[in-house]
Scaffold this motif. Structure first.
Motif, short mmCIF file in Angstrom:
data_model
loop_
_atom_site.label_atom_id
_atom_site.label_comp_id
_atom_site.label_asym_id
_atom_site.label_seq_id
_atom_site.Cartn_x
_atom_site.Cartn_y
_atom_site.Cartn_z
N PRO A 1 0.83 -1.21 0.00
CA PRO A 1 0.00 0.00 0.00
C PRO A 1 0.86 1.26 0.00
O PRO A 1 1.98 1.25 0.51
CB PRO A 1 -0.81 -0.12 1.29
CG PRO A 1 -0.04 -1.04 2.17
CD PRO A 1 0.76 -1.94 1.28
N ARG A 2 0.35 2.34 -0.58
CA ARG A 2 1.06 3.62 -0.59
C ARG A 2 0.06 4.75 -0.38
O ARG A 2 -1.10 4.64 -0.80
CB ARG A 2 1.82 3.81 -1.91
CG ARG A 2 0.95 3.66 -3.13
CD ARG A 2 1.76 3.58 -4.42
NE ARG A 2 0.87 3.48 -5.56
CZ ARG A 2 0.42 2.31 -6.06
NH1 ARG A 2 0.76 1.17 -5.48
NH2 ARG A 2 -0.40 2.30 -7.09
N LEU A 3 0.54 5.82 0.26
CA LEU A 3 -0.31 6.99 0.49
C LEU A 3 -0.37 7.83 -0.79
O LEU A 3 0.67 8.05 -1.41
CB LEU A 3 0.23 7.84 1.64
CG LEU A 3 0.13 7.22 3.03
CD1 LEU A 3 0.83 8.12 4.05
CD2 LEU A 3 -1.34 7.03 3.42
N VAL A 4 -1.56 8.28 -1.14
CA VAL A 4 -1.71 9.07 -2.38
C VAL A 4 -2.69 10.23 -2.17
O VAL A 4 -3.55 10.17 -1.27
CB VAL A 4 -2.25 8.20 -3.55
CG1 VAL A 4 -1.25 7.12 -3.95
CG2 VAL A 4 -3.58 7.55 -3.19
N THR A 5 -2.53 11.27 -2.97
CA THR A 5 -3.54 12.32 -3.02
C THR A 5 -3.97 12.56 -4.47
O THR A 5 -4.66 13.51 -4.77
CB THR A 5 -3.00 13.66 -2.45
OG1 THR A 5 -1.79 13.98 -3.13
CG2 THR A 5 -2.74 13.56 -0.95
N GLN A 6 -3.50 11.71 -5.37
CA GLN A 6 -3.93 11.79 -6.77
C GLN A 6 -3.79 10.40 -7.39
O GLN A 6 -3.11 9.52 -6.85
CB GLN A 6 -3.09 12.80 -7.54
CG GLN A 6 -1.61 12.52 -7.52
CD GLN A 6 -0.86 13.59 -8.32
OE1 GLN A 6 -0.89 13.62 -9.54
NE2 GLN A 6 -0.19 14.48 -7.60
#
Lengths: 151, 119
Positions: free
Chosen positions: A31-36
């Motif tokens: 998993p990875r943090l994203v804002t787009q």
């Protein structure tokens, strides 16, 4: 519920939904943090999440993933472009719906909006922080799933 | 053999359900893509059974279920949804649905449910 725990629960419930709906032996990437989210071809469905929390679920599928799903689930190839769009939308609906069912077993109650489907290359920008992961069949990426929560 | 009205906003699901039902010896008398259409078609077609999706634009499946039961209190409506939470199943059954099927479903499950509901 603490947001990190909520994300973990949502991710696990979503991946389990993918396995249930696509009926394949798939693996989950880190998993990875994203804002787009950037769409590079394929079909991408967005479902609104309503209820105990608000947010959205983005399911970005490759055409190969969609074809494999149609073969596995219904034993048929889809050649009609309109049916491909319809099936893609229904796949997103089933993944989101099954994810909500899984979350309800953990005490989180959600409803979903009908999916909005996009095709081609585009970007979702500036949504609240979300967590994203890829789903693989061997070395091949089948889909990318993103859960974004508000508040 | 049952006369069935298939209701789903996804053309693919309407096609799959129709194929499964016809293969099982049933007749699909109509297809509706939202709850509003379903209510109108129920009045004119009087089917033996309705398969009803829940999440649809215009009018959702639960609202359509209620409207159909106003037209015909004995209507046989089976809800078909990707969401299978206990609360939603209970709401549908309390609302008068005869059964509830969670997507993705297979042909055997569909035909077994139709048999059970219409006898």
């Amino acid at each position: 519920m603490e947001k990190s725990l909520l994300f973990t629960t949502a991710l696990n419930g979503s991946f389990q939904a993918v396995l249930t709906v696509l009926q394949g032996d798939y693996e989950r990437g880190a998993p990875r943090l994203v804002t787009q989210h950037r769409i590079d071809g394929g079909y991408c469905g967005v479902v609104g999440l309503l209820g105990d929390f608000k947010g959205r679920l983005i399911v970005d599928m490759t055409e190969n993933a969609i074809s494999k799903a149609a073969l596995t689930m219904y034993g048929m190839e889809i050649n009609d472009p309109d049916m491909l769009v319809s099936f893609s939308s229904e796949l997103v609906n089933m993944i989101a719906g099954n994810a909500c069912t899984n979350l309800s077993n953990g005490g989180i109650h959600l409803d979903i909006t009908p999916p909005t489907l996009m095709y081609g290359s585009s970007s979702f920008l500036g949504f609240p922080e979300g967590v994203s992961f890829d789903v693989f069949d061997g070395d091949e990426r089948m889909l990318t799933l993103t859960v974004s929560l508000e508040g | 053999m049952a006369r069935v009205l298939v209701v789903d906003d996804a053309a693919f699901m309407r096609m799959m359900l129709t194929n499964m039902l016809v293969k099982g010896g049933h007749e699909v008398v109509g297809q509706a893509e939202n709850g509003k259409q379903a209510v109108a078609m129920y009045g004119s077609l009087s089917p033996d059974l309705v398969t009803m999706d829940i999440t649809m634009p215009e009018m959702d499946g639960l609202a359509a279920l209620k409207s159909i039961l106003v037209l015909d209190s004995g209507a046989n409506v089976v809800m078909c949804s990707a969401m299978g939470q206990q609360s939603m199943v209970l709401e549908a059954i309390k609302g008068g649905a005869k059964d509830f099927i969670v997507k993705p479903f297979d042909e055997a499950k569909i035909l077994e449910t139709v048999e059970k509901v219409v006898g």
